[in-house]
Scaffold this motif. Structure first.
Motif, PDB file in Angstrom:
ATOM      1  N   GLU A  19       0.456  -1.059   0.364  1.00  0.00           N
ATOM      2  CA  GLU A  19       0.030   0.075  -0.093  1.00  0.00           C
ATOM      3  C   GLU A  19       0.934   1.244   0.198  1.00  0.00           C
ATOM      4  OE1 GLU A  19      -3.547   2.235   2.422  1.00  0.00           O
ATOM      5  OE2 GLU A  19      -3.022   0.241   3.640  1.00  0.00           O
ATOM      6  N   ILE A  20       1.842   0.990   0.722  1.00  0.00           N
ATOM      7  CA  ILE A  20       2.896   2.431   0.978  1.00  0.00           C
ATOM      8  C   ILE A  20       3.625   2.829  -0.476  1.00  0.00           C
ATOM      9  CG2 ILE A  20       4.782   3.442   2.029  1.00  0.00           C
ATOM     10  CD1 ILE A  20       3.704   2.047   4.665  1.00  0.00           C
ATOM     11  N   LYS A  21       4.508   1.695  -1.077  1.00  0.00           N
ATOM     12  CA  LYS A  21       4.677   1.316  -2.198  1.00  0.00           C
ATOM     13  C   LYS A  21       4.259   2.350  -2.740  1.00  0.00           C
ATOM     14  CE  LYS A  21       7.895  -1.781  -4.341  1.00  0.00           C
ATOM     15  NZ  LYS A  21       8.620  -3.082  -4.679  1.00  0.00           N
TER      16      LYS A  21
ATOM     17  N   GLU B 255      15.283  10.517  -2.440  1.00  0.00           N
ATOM     18  CA  GLU B 255      14.412  11.067  -1.923  1.00  0.00           C
ATOM     19  C   GLU B 255      13.362  12.248  -1.975  1.00  0.00           C
ATOM     20  OE1 GLU B 255      16.389  15.890  -2.628  1.00  0.00           O
ATOM     21  OE2 GLU B 255      18.924  14.897  -3.231  1.00  0.00           O
ATOM     22  N   GLU B 256      11.977  12.310  -2.902  1.00  0.00           N
ATOM     23  CA  GLU B 256      11.256  11.967  -2.790  1.00  0.00           C
ATOM     24  C   GLU B 256      10.527  11.176  -2.090  1.00  0.00           C
ATOM     25  OE1 GLU B 256      10.376  12.657  -6.566  1.00  0.00           O
ATOM     26  OE2 GLU B 256       9.817  14.805  -6.679  1.00  0.00           O
ATOM     27  N   ALA B 257      10.981   9.784  -2.761  1.00  0.00           N
ATOM     28  CA  ALA B 257      10.626   8.016  -1.864  1.00  0.00           C
ATOM     29  C   ALA B 257      10.871   8.087  -0.460  1.00  0.00           C
ATOM     30  CB  ALA B 257      10.973   7.051  -2.446  1.00  0.00           C
ATOM     31  N   ALA B 258      12.101   9.030   0.137  1.00  0.00           N
ATOM     32  CA  ALA B 258      12.873   8.360   1.454  1.00  0.00           C
ATOM     33  C   ALA B 258      11.886  10.039   2.650  1.00  0.00           C
ATOM     34  CB  ALA B 258      14.191   9.793   1.584  1.00  0.00           C
ATOM     35  N   LYS B 259      11.252  10.908   2.000  1.00  0.00           N
ATOM     36  CA  LYS B 259      10.301  11.785   2.559  1.00  0.00           C
ATOM     37  C   LYS B 259       8.987  11.489   2.583  1.00  0.00           C
ATOM     38  CE  LYS B 259      12.650  15.649   0.738  1.00  0.00           C
ATOM     39  NZ  LYS B 259      12.701  17.190  -0.100  1.00  0.00           N
ATOM     40  N   HIS B 260       8.581  10.639   1.660  1.00  0.00           N
ATOM     41  CA  HIS B 260       7.847   9.998   2.176  1.00  0.00           C
ATOM     42  C   HIS B 260       7.024   9.148   2.811  1.00  0.00           C
ATOM     43  CE1 HIS B 260       5.615  12.723  -1.416  1.00  0.00           C
ATOM     44  NE2 HIS B 260       4.472  11.744  -1.439  1.00  0.00           N
TER      45      HIS B 260
ATOM     46  N   ILE C 248      13.439   8.930  12.830  1.00  0.00           N
ATOM     47  CA  ILE C 248      14.216   9.503  12.412  1.00  0.00           C
ATOM     48  C   ILE C 248      13.954  10.599  10.983  1.00  0.00           C
ATOM     49  CG2 ILE C 248      15.665   8.036  12.326  1.00  0.00           C
ATOM     50  CD1 ILE C 248      15.474   6.334  10.189  1.00  0.00           C
ATOM     51  N   THR C 249      15.176  11.446  10.964  1.00  0.00           N
ATOM     52  CA  THR C 249      14.695  12.729   9.404  1.00  0.00           C
ATOM     53  C   THR C 249      14.779  11.177   7.853  1.00  0.00           C
ATOM     54  OG1 THR C 249      17.284  12.667   9.320  1.00  0.00           O
ATOM     55  CG2 THR C 249      16.040  13.881  10.883  1.00  0.00           C
ATOM     56  N   TRP C 250      14.193  12.268   6.622  1.00  0.00           N
ATOM     57  CA  TRP C 250      14.686  11.426   5.874  1.00  0.00           C
ATOM     58  C   TRP C 250      15.965  11.476   5.471  1.00  0.00           C
ATOM     59  CZ3 TRP C 250      16.489  13.454   1.561  1.00  0.00           C
ATOM     60  CH2 TRP C 250      17.181  14.940   1.375  1.00  0.00           C
ATOM     61  N   GLU C 251      16.467  11.941   5.825  1.00  0.00           N
ATOM     62  CA  GLU C 251      18.076  12.260   5.258  1.00  0.00           C
ATOM     63  C   GLU C 251      18.749  10.937   6.003  1.00  0.00           C
ATOM     64  OE1 GLU C 251      17.284  16.595   5.370  1.00  0.00           O
ATOM     65  OE2 GLU C 251      16.771  15.152   6.565  1.00  0.00           O
TER      66      GLU C 251
ATOM     67  N   LYS D 291      13.643  18.432 -12.331  1.00  0.00           N
ATOM     68  CA  LYS D 291      13.350  18.756 -10.929  1.00  0.00           C
ATOM     69  C   LYS D 291      11.740  18.572 -10.009  1.00  0.00           C
ATOM     70  CE  LYS D 291      16.166  22.899 -11.730  1.00  0.00           C
ATOM     71  NZ  LYS D 291      16.905  22.647 -13.006  1.00  0.00           N
ATOM     72  N   HIS D 292      11.644  17.430 -10.466  1.00  0.00           N
ATOM     73  CA  HIS D 292      10.392  16.811 -10.496  1.00  0.00           C
ATOM     74  C   HIS D 292      10.026  15.393 -10.660  1.00  0.00           C
ATOM     75  CE1 HIS D 292       9.612  21.032 -10.935  1.00  0.00           C
ATOM     76  NE2 HIS D 292       8.539  21.469  -8.848  1.00  0.00           N
ATOM     77  N   GLY D 293      10.327  14.205 -10.026  1.00  0.00           N
ATOM     78  CA  GLY D 293       9.834  12.880 -10.108  1.00  0.00           C
ATOM     79  C   GLY D 293       8.615  12.973 -10.688  1.00  0.00           C
ATOM     80  N   LYS D 294       8.348  11.657 -11.103  1.00  0.00           N
ATOM     81  CA  LYS D 294       7.296  11.075 -12.002  1.00  0.00           C
ATOM     82  C   LYS D 294       6.402  11.446 -10.439  1.00  0.00           C
ATOM     83  CE  LYS D 294      10.323   7.622 -14.992  1.00  0.00           C
ATOM     84  NZ  LYS D 294       9.964   6.539 -14.943  1.00  0.00           N
TER      85      LYS D 294
END
Length: 235
Positions: A50-52, A61-66, A75-78, A153-156
């Motif tokens: 469901e999350i994947k 980076e976008e995936a890590a933040k989500h 923990i931080t996304w970094e 600049k932006h992912g799919k």
């Protein structure tokens, strides 16, 4: 079957082909799941389908933040990103070609069809995945690594990566002359928004409604009918 037959009447002939990488050419999605769970299980969490399904196609980076947000990780996304990449380095060399992928690439190359790869991965990550297959990936005109490419600049589901990829062919074909191969809903949306036709090879978990915006849906790359798009028939 009827839906595909009816859709075939409106197919446009193409001259160039663009491939996604993860889960489409290389079987990396199972590795991503394993690597992610290796990280999040330390915090009592599980990386579910469901999350994947919500992050497929996003940049690293976008995936890590989500992931950090959706799983409420402490923990931080970094930090998550760093831990996940440690796992990728260990596991990604195991990646193998998806059924029919190698044959399709070689067929298009022999047929002198310009082709490229548009992946949300960083260059570092993509290089890790394709290290064993440099001879095959050398057949592509170019690769766009959206995770580290300054022009993306932006992912799919943004269409940006596919438009950038098309512009880097020597003759810069119009979007409608490009055929995209994708496995993820976000990727299909990106291709369609770019004005390109899209053949989708969905994961078994993906529901029918998540494939409805693809031009054609096939079970594997072995089942692709290239002639529908004016390309040399796959042998």
């Amino acid at each position: 079957m009827n839906r595909l037959s009816a859709a075939a009447k409106s197919f446009n002939k193409v001259t160039h082909v663009i491939f996604d990488l993860d889960g489409l050419l290389l079987d990396t999605e199972t590795i991503y799941t394993e690597a992610t769970n290796n990280v999040v299980q330390h915090y009592g969490k599980t990386y579910t389908w469901e999350i994947k399904s919500q992050i497929m196609g996003l940049t690293g980076e976008e995936a890590a933040k989500h992931i950090v947000k959706l799983l409420d990780l402490p923990i931080t996304w970094e930090e998550y990103y760093r831990l996940a990449h440690e796992q990728y380095k260990l596991l990604m060399p195991r990646a193998k070609f998806m059924p029919g992928a190698e044959n399709l690439i070689k067929h298009l190359h022999r047929s002198k069809i310009p082709m490229a790869v548009a992946t949300s991965s960083t260059k570092e990550s993509a290089d890790l995945k394709i290290a064993k297959y440099k001879d095959i990936f050398s057949l592509f005109n170019h690769m766009v690594m959206g995770g580290s490419d300054p022009d993306v600049k932006h992912g799919k589901p943004s269409p940006e990566i596919f438009l950038v990829c098309a512009s880097r062919f020597e003759d810069s074909p119009a979007p409608e002359k490009c055929l995209v191969f994708e496995d993820a809903p976000n990727g299909v949306t990106a291709a369609k928004c770019a004005g390109m036709q899209c053949v989708m090879v969905p994961d078994n978990h993906i529901t029918a409604d998540q494939t409805s915006h693809a031009t054609v849906v096939v079970k594997s790359l072995k089942d692709v009918k290239l002639e529908q798009f004016g390309l040399p028939s796959l042998k």
